[in-house]
Scaffold this motif. Structure first.
Motif, PDB file in Angstrom:
ATOM      1  N   HIS A   1     -12.936  15.359  -9.835  1.00  0.00           N
ATOM      2  CA  HIS A   1     -13.230  16.264  -8.725  1.00  0.00           C
ATOM      3  C   HIS A   1     -14.175  17.376  -9.162  1.00  0.00           C
TER       4      HIS A   1
ATOM      5  N   THR B   1     -17.957  18.116  -7.731  1.00  0.00           N
ATOM      6  CA  THR B   1     -18.302  19.410  -7.154  1.00  0.00           C
ATOM      7  C   THR B   1     -19.526  20.003  -7.830  1.00  0.00           C
TER       8      THR B   1
ATOM      9  N   ILE C   1     -12.020  10.991  -4.114  1.00  0.00           N
ATOM     10  CA  ILE C   1     -11.715  12.181  -3.309  1.00  0.00           C
ATOM     11  C   ILE C   1     -11.260  11.773  -1.913  1.00  0.00           C
TER      12      ILE C   1
ATOM     13  N   SER D   1     -16.793  18.779  -0.952  1.00  0.00           N
ATOM     14  CA  SER D   1     -16.250  18.952  -2.300  1.00  0.00           C
ATOM     15  C   SER D   1     -14.883  19.618  -2.315  1.00  0.00           C
TER      16      SER D   1
ATOM     17  N   LEU E   1     -10.879  19.639  -1.329  1.00  0.00           N
ATOM     18  CA  LEU E   1      -9.729  18.844  -0.907  1.00  0.00           C
ATOM     19  C   LEU E   1      -8.833  19.707  -0.033  1.00  0.00           C
TER      20      LEU E   1
END
Length: 317
Positions: free
Chosen positions: A26, A30, A91, A297, A299
């Motif tokens: 993640h 990002t 994601i 980007s 969550l």
């Protein structure tokens, strides 16, 4: 010939699943999306050295550079380009997992920061707060009512978790999904001649003056698109007043200055008091979709997902 007997120790190979984790994936995603470690750190609420360390750990695991550091911007290496689709799928899978599991948990404590455009924020969401609070009593909502441009800006700066808007927009950093449907209707003051007709045609409506939202508003856009679909020249609309808020439009119609096209959600109070009437135009349907928007980007937490699912279940009619 001599033989040496002994024990050979073989170190077990570490399982791949333990060698790197979703958190690192993640972070990598990002950084790639934001174009810098500092921007990614701000978005993830981490320090820049922590972000750098996690990306380096991921690069160490794969044994190759994933990001190329330049003086102006972070760029993806060939390996980084190959990893991006898998990171994106990961994601999305995590979001789907949160969505699937959110209905099994009662732990909705936390504060949601969301922005909503005019009609949604002033007339739709307030009606939903009571049933939402009954379902999730620990959920706290901080709502800002603003235009779509402001919502996008605040989401980009991580001031909002997500936004609710009345028309789709294209933005490379945002995920946009439909959440609710609405239908605009003809709104006239009590005692208006149109209310006496057994059926109302588009030609009947064009005999009267209109009070409308300003050009560029979601409500005005939906109305004009439907009129154009019926091959109607927009110049035929006798617009006596353009106003910047739904509340101002309602007041003008109530005063008899004209008729309008608005969401029935925005006039429930006036209809209940007998001040305004909601009417249908034959063969004309002003359908529109409301959308949620948030950073690709980012969550969304389980409370945010539960809130959006609640909106999808709720009918405005």
């Amino acid at each position: 010939m001599c033989f040496f007997w002994g024990t050979i120790k073989v170190r077990p190979r570490r399982e791949t699943a333990l060698a790197f984790n979703f958190h690192q994936l993640h972070i990598f995603y990002t950084v790639a999306e934001r174009g810098s470690f500092s921007a990614a750190a701000q978005a993830l609420h981490m320090t820049q050295p922590a972000v750098t360390m996690q990306v380096q750990s991921l690069e160490d695991h794969f044994g190759t550079k994933l990001l190329i550091r330049t003086t102006k911007r972070i760029e993806l290496s060939e390996a980084g380009h190959a990893l991006m689709p898998f990171a994106r799928r990961g994601i999305e899978l995590m979001r789907e997992t949160d969505a699937a599991m959110s209905r099994f948990t009662d732990n909705m404590a936390g504060r949601l920061m969301l922005g909503a455009s005019n009609t949604i924020g002033e007339y739709v969401l307030p009606r939903l707060l009571v049933p939402l609070g009954q379902r999730y009593p620990d959920m706290k909502i901080m709502l800002k009512v603003m235009n779509t441009t402001q919502i996008l800006d605040e989401i980009s700066r991580n001031q909002l978790d997500f936004g609710l808007i009345e028309a789709p927009v294209e933005h490379p950093d945002m995920t946009i999904k439909p959440v609710m449907q609405d239908e605009l209707k003809l709104i006239v003051p009590a005692g208006h001649p149109l209310d006496e007709l057994p059926r109302i045609t588009l030609e009947d409506v064009l005999n009267y003056s209109f009070v409308l939202r300003e050009k560029g508003s979601g409500t005005r856009q939906v109305m004009e698109e439907e009129f154009i679909r019926h091959h109607m020249d927009l110049e035929r609309i006798d617009t006596v007043m353009e106003l910047g808020s739904t509340g101002a439009v309602k007041s003008a119609v109530e005063a008899g200055l004209g008729i309008t096209i608005l969401s029935p959600s925005s006039v429930k109070h006036e209809v209940a008091l007998g001040l305004l009437k909601v009417l249908d135009i034959q063969n004309v349907s002003f359908q529109r979709q409301f959308y949620s928007i948030h950073l690709k980007s980012t969550l969304l937490g389980i409370p945010s997902i539960a809130f959006l699912q609640f909106l999808q279940e709720y009918s405005l009619t």
